[in-house]
Design an enzyme around this catalytic site. Structure first.
Site, PDB file in Angstrom:
ATOM      1  N   ASP A   1      12.724  -2.261  -0.009  1.00  0.00           N
ATOM      2  CA  ASP A   1      12.100  -3.456   0.352  1.00  0.00           C
ATOM      3  C   ASP A   1      12.945  -4.441   0.769  1.00  0.00           C
ATOM      4  O   ASP A   1      14.283  -4.247   0.534  1.00  0.00           O
ATOM      5  CB  ASP A   1      11.237  -4.082  -0.593  1.00  0.00           C
ATOM      6  CG  ASP A   1       9.932  -4.688  -0.383  1.00  0.00           C
ATOM      7  OD1 ASP A   1       9.856  -5.234   0.810  1.00  0.00           O
ATOM      8  OD2 ASP A   1       8.948  -4.571  -1.137  1.00  0.00           O
TER       9      ASP A   1
ATOM     10  N   ASP B   1       1.403  -5.474   4.262  1.00  0.00           N
ATOM     11  CA  ASP B   1       0.752  -5.687   2.806  1.00  0.00           C
ATOM     12  C   ASP B   1      -0.548  -5.724   2.596  1.00  0.00           C
ATOM     13  O   ASP B   1      -1.267  -5.479   1.525  1.00  0.00           O
ATOM     14  CB  ASP B   1       1.327  -7.085   1.950  1.00  0.00           C
ATOM     15  CG  ASP B   1       2.638  -6.588   1.345  1.00  0.00           C
ATOM     16  OD1 ASP B   1       3.209  -5.500   1.311  1.00  0.00           O
ATOM     17  OD2 ASP B   1       3.431  -7.660   0.944  1.00  0.00           O
TER      18      ASP B   1
HETATM   19  C1  GLA Z   1       6.670  -6.718  -1.271  1.00  0.00           C
HETATM   20  C2  GLA Z   1       5.995  -5.280  -0.810  1.00  0.00           C
HETATM   21  C3  GLA Z   1       4.936  -4.946  -1.452  1.00  0.00           C
HETATM   22  C4  GLA Z   1       5.583  -4.690  -3.008  1.00  0.00           C
HETATM   23  C5  GLA Z   1       6.092  -5.927  -3.434  1.00  0.00           C
HETATM   24  C6  GLA Z   1       6.763  -5.881  -4.957  1.00  0.00           C
HETATM   25  O1  GLA Z   1       5.606  -7.679  -1.186  1.00  0.00           O
HETATM   26  O2  GLA Z   1       5.608  -5.454   0.564  1.00  0.00           O
HETATM   27  O3  GLA Z   1       4.478  -3.449  -1.221  1.00  0.00           O
HETATM   28  O4  GLA Z   1       6.366  -3.502  -2.928  1.00  0.00           O
HETATM   29  O5  GLA Z   1       7.095  -6.403  -2.565  1.00  0.00           O
HETATM   30  O6  GLA Z   1       7.314  -6.847  -5.096  1.00  0.00           O
END
Ligand code: GLA
Length: 729
Positions: free
Chosen positions: A457, A523
């Site tokens: 990430d 997301d």
């Molecule tokens: C980001 C990602 C999510 C999740 C969160 C965890 O927002 O896009 O899918 O993994 O971080 O903190």
């Protein structure tokens, strides 16, 4: 006098003709549909393309090259902007060598299939050398990269301010389709005419960006998925970069490259700066242009080497609330549904009970995980699944042991720290000690726990990202350091797969995708927003690299409620997975989800190798269709979604990409809300996907050209259609 040269590269149905007139850098004479010419034709063509001298332009008329030169009378953006303390700012290059696949090009005309050209040119006076690499891949994708070297003997460094390639296309391409977006709603289309001047989509976020255009399409008026001539562009870089279209006097060119910060690239004697690969694809309709990108990514990615495992990610099930018993329970339930990869998301490491602390301290949290993660990973493997883990290696919370131990490892251009985003700062991976620490930590986790998949990430934009000791800009070097880190991990763990996530789809580009295996496109799993996000992201990324999760009925991002059939149908044409608290499922939902998983497993050989097709309709009220058709057109699978309530009760849908000469057996998954009392056309009473029974058999020409009437009276529903060609009689 250096003789003129013409080089004609062709592959698939694409031709690229480059002219080197006298000593000049190459200019594109033609890039588009494949043409066949004799050597003599080509020479005549190149001669005919000489520009006339007319009043009030230079006596040496100039055709802009791949790196247009101000010094030759180019008044648009120069391809290269450099200076050496104010001098050497108007370089004028002479080509010194041209090589095709390593062999010197010495003949006036060269014609070949595919190939890689390497052009070296120098400006002796300014003591600058440039190198152009030009590849045409077997599937007709064009990619180019420019490099610049300080060839001087002066102690004075050469400052590179801008290096922007120009890919010229005909001015008949007069419409642009590009994309914008935000968190949870990436890659929304904007379509507009080309006007004089420059339309530019810069990204200065230090990551590709949630609002990044990702691709820019330029085509003849009204171009669509399968009509009109389209040129599609992409800059393959995860740091600051720009996609732009520049329209001048009789000229039109895509301009692409990295965006450099002030003083970011200062080349000492003999040092070189290489810009990113800039990609271009031509096709009749954008699906054809996009297929070349897919073929390229499939040729370099590990994802294409084996079946995509159905994935369960626990983020939206438990967020930060982790403990061994809950995770064991989720793993058992996942395995029972048919899941093949289990991914533990954010929240597993030291001090991470929310997003305020812990980034940087990459060891299991002793409270949530007193015995570490190995027992969970072993249990997951015992259940027949792979174990995946979330990390955010470039980031650090100020509230972490790592930040307390190494405050000098945090990027900053000023004495104070930049504004935090999500309470986090950026670790300076250009410092060898910081790089080695993160590399060893990740390497250790992968070995000790047995991690076969990392969700990698990147949850903040880079602001005032300077090297802490000097304050000098660090985005370029940081981006390359991340690439090195991933490359090194993959070299150490050849079977490791990596997902590129950045608050959803904030890092989607070929810089990262040539070294990772899939992305997290957004997301938002809301099935009404996903088709648009996936359609636009899928122009660049093949379906098997698009993570597609079925989430809870109420979308965590939009708050909208949707039924399970719709959520599954929309997630189906990607790398299918689940991101939902599966402990909530009742028996019926569990059975339905298991059925979709089994279907995906049956159809994934098609989904992960086929050609993506879609409709070209921008009408938001019309149903959207997206499909994947086998390369040999023996079968296809399509998802049709009706988004909103429309004034029409019926719409005609075409199934593009089929073989008009074959007949296809049709099965479908139809939501039960399309049943009585509503009237459903006969063809939708087909047997369930892949079930036996008497199925409608329809000709490819009718399905692709005429289409079938589809009921739109029920909004927000999806139908998945599978078409399999009958064996020839
Ligand atoms: C980001 C990602 C999510 C999740 C969160 C965890 O927002 O896009 O899918 O993994 O971080 O903190």
């Amino acid at each position: 006098m250096h003789p003129a040269r013409v080089v004609h590269l062709s592959s698939d149905d694409v031709s690229l003709i480059l002219a080197f007139s006298a000593w000049e850098l190459p200019a594109i004479l033609h890039w588009g549909a494949r043409i066949t010419m004799t050597d003599d034709d080509l020479l005549q063509f190149a001669a005919a393309e000489q520009r006339p001298g007319i009043d009030n332009i230079s006596d040496l008329p100039y055709r802009p090259s791949l790196l247009p030169e101000h010094g030759r009378g180019w008044f648009g953006r120069p391809g290269l902007s450099v200076h050496r303390d104010g001098a050497a700012w108007a370089p004028s290059f002479r080509v010194e060598s041209i090589a095709l696949d390593g062999t010197a090009v010495t003949q006036p005309v060269t014609q070949t299939e595919c190939g890689s050209l390497l052009v070296r040119a120098r400006d002796k006076q300014s003591a600058v050398e440039v190198k152009l690499e030009i590849d045409l891949t077997p599937r007709g994708l064009l990619r180019m990269r420019a490099s610049v070297r300080n060839d001087g003997h002066h102690a004075q460094p050469l400052e590179v301010q801008d290096l922007s390639l120009a890919l010229s296309i005909p001015t008949r391409a007069s419409e642009i389709l590009d994309f914008t977006g935000r968190w949870g709603h990436e890659r929304q289309p904007q379509r507009h005419p080309v006007v004089r001047g420059t339309h530019t989509r810069p990204s200065r976020r230090g990551r590709t960006g949630l609002d990044a255009t990702t691709t820019m399409l330029v085509g003849t008026p009204g171009f669509s998925a399968d009509t009109g001539e389209v040129w599609m562009f992409h800059v393959g870089f995860s740091g600051n970069h720009e996609h732009a279209l520049e329209r001048g006097d009789g000229t039109l060119a895509f301009r692409g490259g990295e965006l450099l910060l002030p003083g970011e690239i200062r080349l000492g004697v003999g040092e070189e700066y290489a810009g990113p690969w800039v990609y271009g694809s031509h096709g009749e309709g954008w699906d054809a242009a996009s297929a070349r990108f897919h073929a390229f990514l499939r040729s370099v990615s590990r994802s294409s080497r084996r079946d995509r495992p159905v994935t369960l990610n626990v983020w939206e099930a438990i967020y930060f609330d982790q403990d061994a018993a809950t995770l064991d329970d989720l793993a058992e339930r996942a395995a029972a549904l048919g899941v093949e990869r289990f991914v533990l998301d954010d929240g597993w490491f030291r001090g991470r009970s929310d997003d305020r602390a812990g980034l940087g301290d990459w060891s299991p949290d002793p409270v949530a995980w007193p015995d570490g993660l190995r027992p969970l990973a072993d249990r997951v493997r015992e259940l027949g699944m792979e174990f995946g883990l979330w990390v955010e290696p470039e980031m650090i919370n100020e509230d972490s042991d790592l930040a307390r131990a190494h405050p000098e490892w945090i990027l900053r251009a000023r004495s104070e720290l930049p504004a935090a985003y999500r309470f986090q700062q950026v670790l300076d991976l250009t410092q060898p000690a910081a790089f080695a620490h993160i590399l060893d930590t990740l390497d250790g986790l992968i070995r000790d726990i047995g991690v076969s998949y990392l969700k990698w990430d990147h949850n903040r934009d880079l602001v005032s990202a300077g090297h802490p000791a000097s304050g000098a800009p660090a985005v370029h070097a940081q981006t390359l350091a991340v690439y090195r880190l991933i490359d090194e991990l993959r070299a150490r763990h050849p079977d490791l797969e990596i997902e590129s996530c950045a608050s959803g789809g904030g890092r989607v580009d070929l810089g990262i995708l040539t070294r990772t295996d899939r992305i997290h496109p957004s997301d938002s799993h809301d099935p009404l927003d996903r088709p648009g996000i996936i359609r636009a992201t899928g122009l660049l990324v093949p379906p098997e690299m698009l993570g597609s999760h079925v989430a809870s009925a109420v979308s965590s991002v939009t708050g909208r409620t949707s039924d399970l059939h719709l959520r599954c149908a929309v997630a189906f044409l990607g790398h299918f997975g689940i991101e939902w608290d599966i402990r909530e499922l009742d028996d019926e939902e569990r059975a339905e989800l298991a059925t979709w998983i089994a279907r995906f497993q049956r159809l994934r050989p098609l989904i992960q190798t086929g050609r993506t097709v879609g409709d070209g309709d921008d009408d938001a009220a019309a149903p959207t269709l997206r499909g994947v058709v086998a390369q040999d057109r023996s079968e296809g699978v399509f998802t049709i979604v009706t988004p909103t309530t429309t004034p029409d009760t019926l719409a005609r849908v075409r199934f593009p990409g089929l073989d008009p000469a074959r007949r296809y057996r049709l099965t479908a998954s139809v939501p039960n809300t399309l049943g009585p009392p509503w009237q459903v056309p006969d063809w939708l009473r087909a047997p369930d996907l892949d079930a036996e029974g008497t199925a409608p058999i329809l000709s490819g020409s009718v399905l692709s050209t005429v289409g079938l009437e589809f009921p739109t009276f029920h909004p927000e529903r999806a139908v998945v259609v599978h078409l399999r060609a009958e064996a020839a009689a």
